[in-house]
Design a protein around this motif. Sequence first.
Motif, PDB file in Angstrom:
ATOM      1  N   ARG A 129     -28.830 -54.797  46.178  1.00 47.04           N
ATOM      2  CA  ARG A 129     -28.514 -54.436  44.800  1.00 47.04           C
ATOM      3  C   ARG A 129     -26.989 -54.387  44.609  1.00 47.04           C
ATOM      4  O   ARG A 129     -26.469 -54.813  43.583  1.00 47.04           O
ATOM      5  CB  ARG A 129     -29.131 -53.079  44.479  1.00 47.04           C
ATOM      6  CG  ARG A 129     -29.598 -52.977  43.071  1.00 47.04           C
ATOM      7  CD  ARG A 129     -30.754 -52.052  42.876  1.00 47.04           C
ATOM      8  NE  ARG A 129     -30.568 -50.780  43.548  1.00 47.04           N
ATOM      9  CZ  ARG A 129     -31.567 -50.010  43.947  1.00 47.04           C
ATOM     10  NH1 ARG A 129     -32.808 -50.392  43.776  1.00 47.04           N
ATOM     11  NH2 ARG A 129     -31.340 -48.870  44.534  1.00 47.04           N
ATOM     12  N   GLU A 130     -26.297 -53.851  45.618  1.00 45.78           N
ATOM     13  CA  GLU A 130     -24.823 -53.782  45.528  1.00 45.78           C
ATOM     14  C   GLU A 130     -24.216 -55.168  45.383  1.00 45.78           C
ATOM     15  O   GLU A 130     -23.308 -55.379  44.596  1.00 45.78           O
ATOM     16  CB  GLU A 130     -24.238 -53.115  46.774  1.00 45.78           C
ATOM     17  CG  GLU A 130     -24.260 -51.607  46.705  1.00 45.78           C
ATOM     18  CD  GLU A 130     -23.695 -50.966  47.974  1.00 45.78           C
ATOM     19  OE1 GLU A 130     -23.644 -49.736  48.000  1.00 45.78           O
ATOM     20  OE2 GLU A 130     -23.343 -51.695  48.921  1.00 45.78           O
ATOM     21  N   ARG A 131     -24.747 -56.120  46.164  1.00 41.69           N
ATOM     22  CA  ARG A 131     -24.224 -57.492  46.081  1.00 41.69           C
ATOM     23  C   ARG A 131     -24.428 -58.057  44.683  1.00 41.69           C
ATOM     24  O   ARG A 131     -23.582 -58.715  44.112  1.00 41.69           O
ATOM     25  CB  ARG A 131     -24.910 -58.396  47.117  1.00 41.69           C
ATOM     26  CG  ARG A 131     -24.202 -58.433  48.463  1.00 41.69           C
ATOM     27  CD  ARG A 131     -24.632 -59.631  49.280  1.00 41.69           C
ATOM     28  NE  ARG A 131     -26.061 -59.654  49.544  1.00 41.69           N
ATOM     29  CZ  ARG A 131     -26.652 -58.995  50.536  1.00 41.69           C
ATOM     30  NH1 ARG A 131     -25.931 -58.268  51.355  1.00 41.69           N
ATOM     31  NH2 ARG A 131     -27.950 -59.075  50.714  1.00 41.69           N
ATOM     32  N   ARG A 132     -25.617 -57.781  44.136  1.00 39.87           N
ATOM     33  CA  ARG A 132     -25.937 -58.276  42.803  1.00 39.87           C
ATOM     34  C   ARG A 132     -24.993 -57.662  41.758  1.00 39.87           C
ATOM     35  O   ARG A 132     -24.507 -58.338  40.859  1.00 39.87           O
ATOM     36  CB  ARG A 132     -27.394 -57.938  42.482  1.00 39.87           C
ATOM     37  CG  ARG A 132     -28.048 -58.884  41.518  1.00 39.87           C
ATOM     38  CD  ARG A 132     -29.568 -58.870  41.600  1.00 39.87           C
ATOM     39  NE  ARG A 132     -30.164 -57.586  41.904  1.00 39.87           N
ATOM     40  CZ  ARG A 132     -30.346 -56.612  41.016  1.00 39.87           C
ATOM     41  NH1 ARG A 132     -29.980 -56.757  39.767  1.00 39.87           N
ATOM     42  NH2 ARG A 132     -30.903 -55.476  41.380  1.00 39.87           N
ATOM     43  N   LEU A 133     -24.754 -56.358  41.906  1.00 42.39           N
ATOM     44  CA  LEU A 133     -23.866 -55.680  40.954  1.00 42.39           C
ATOM     45  C   LEU A 133     -22.445 -56.228  41.047  1.00 42.39           C
ATOM     46  O   LEU A 133     -21.782 -56.437  40.035  1.00 42.39           O
ATOM     47  CB  LEU A 133     -23.851 -54.163  41.227  1.00 42.39           C
ATOM     48  CG  LEU A 133     -25.156 -53.418  40.961  1.00 42.39           C
ATOM     49  CD1 LEU A 133     -25.019 -51.944  41.322  1.00 42.39           C
ATOM     50  CD2 LEU A 133     -25.572 -53.552  39.504  1.00 42.39           C
ATOM     51  N   ARG A 134     -21.981 -56.477  42.289  1.00 44.20           N
ATOM     52  CA  ARG A 134     -20.623 -57.027  42.453  1.00 44.20           C
ATOM     53  C   ARG A 134     -20.519 -58.393  41.788  1.00 44.20           C
ATOM     54  O   ARG A 134     -19.521 -58.709  41.158  1.00 44.20           O
ATOM     55  CB  ARG A 134     -20.266 -57.155  43.950  1.00 44.20           C
ATOM     56  CG  ARG A 134     -19.929 -55.827  44.604  1.00 44.20           C
ATOM     57  CD  ARG A 134     -19.708 -56.027  46.091  1.00 44.20           C
ATOM     58  NE  ARG A 134     -18.521 -56.822  46.369  1.00 44.20           N
ATOM     59  CZ  ARG A 134     -17.293 -56.330  46.454  1.00 44.20           C
ATOM     60  NH1 ARG A 134     -17.088 -55.045  46.282  1.00 44.20           N
ATOM     61  NH2 ARG A 134     -16.280 -57.116  46.706  1.00 44.20           N
ATOM     62  N   LEU A 135     -21.573 -59.174  41.931  1.00 42.18           N
ATOM     63  CA  LEU A 135     -21.577 -60.502  41.318  1.00 42.18           C
ATOM     64  C   LEU A 135     -21.498 -60.383  39.791  1.00 42.18           C
ATOM     65  O   LEU A 135     -20.725 -61.098  39.134  1.00 42.18           O
ATOM     66  CB  LEU A 135     -22.846 -61.246  41.736  1.00 42.18           C
ATOM     67  CG  LEU A 135     -22.838 -62.743  41.508  1.00 42.18           C
ATOM     68  CD1 LEU A 135     -21.720 -63.397  42.312  1.00 42.18           C
ATOM     69  CD2 LEU A 135     -24.191 -63.346  41.896  1.00 42.18           C
ATOM     70  N   THR A 136     -22.286 -59.471  39.245  1.00 43.67           N
ATOM     71  CA  THR A 136     -22.266 -59.251  37.792  1.00 43.67           C
ATOM     72  C   THR A 136     -20.876 -58.813  37.341  1.00 43.67           C
ATOM     73  O   THR A 136     -20.348 -59.294  36.329  1.00 43.67           O
ATOM     74  CB  THR A 136     -23.301 -58.169  37.400  1.00 43.67           C
ATOM     75  OG1 THR A 136     -24.570 -58.572  37.898  1.00 43.67           O
ATOM     76  CG2 THR A 136     -23.384 -57.977  35.901  1.00 43.67           C
TER      77      THR A 136
END
Length: 261
Positions: A129-136
């Motif tokens: 989820r953290e990776r996804r948030l960083r991408l966003t």
Amino acid sequence: MANSTPPLIQVSNLTKHFGGLPALDRVSLTAARGQVTALIGPNGAGKTTLINCLTGVLSPDRGEILFDGRDLSGLPPHEITRLGIARTFQNLRLFPRLSVLDNVLTGLTIQAGSSMLEALLRTPGLRHRERRLRLTALEALDTFGLVDKADLPAGTLPYGDKKRVEMARAFVSNPVLTLLDEPVAGLNSEETGQIAALIRQMRLYGKSMILVEHDMDLVMSVSDHVVVLDGGKRIAAGPPEEVRRNPLVLEAYLGRMSVTA
Ligand SMILES: Nc1ncnc2c1ncn2[C@@H]1O[C@H](COP(=O)(O)OP(=O)(O)OP(=O)(O)O)[C@@H](O)[C@H]1O
Ligand SMILES: [Mg+2]
């Protein structure tokens, strides 16, 4: 009204006093979906107070705010954020020592919904989820022209960049409505042009915005609808071209200018 769906924001008879003095006096207005609604008026007119009522930071004394038909009264700020209302602040509220990326990530934490236990154990689900948030967050930085500054401490950025970090943080959560409190205050004409282009771009993406601004050129060039406050009262509302010619509006501004000149 021909349209049967309610306006995105419907404010009715909103009243807020500070120590007996009215900052907002029976103000009513609407803001439509997918449009830029400008909120203008001289210093002390009540614009920021209205934004603070919309975000639950202040409780109005009287009146009603409906967001997509839903009454916001009594809701705390975090619940209003969760419903999809984001904002920028007239006086920047960045974390100066955090990186630009981390500042923008704070705009996503409410949506992240990770529990304290997950955070402590750093579970694979949370890391994903953290990776996804960083991408966003990086995508938002790209849109706002800041991706090459992602790792810099926000406090070291020039003022114009800081204003764009505030906007990126407000838009990163894909809000339904974004409240922009003086996004070009203190900016030069080139930086103001960049913000104007970003507001137009967000509008093209279908974003709904309420824009508080003193810069009339910006207001006239990006707004669909303009609401004018003076001394806590709504004195005019309508399309930009109509409002700019309204004698009450001219008087409110000229009267104030002659006092300060
Ligand atoms: N927390 C507060 N306590 C007391 N008075 C307040 C408070 N916040 C605002 N006011 C008063 O309410 C009135 C409206 O203030 P507000 O900040 O909403 O104006 P504004 O239209 O945003 O002005 P500006 O263009 O200068 O930002 C002003 O007279 C202000 O002094
Ligand atoms: Mg203000």
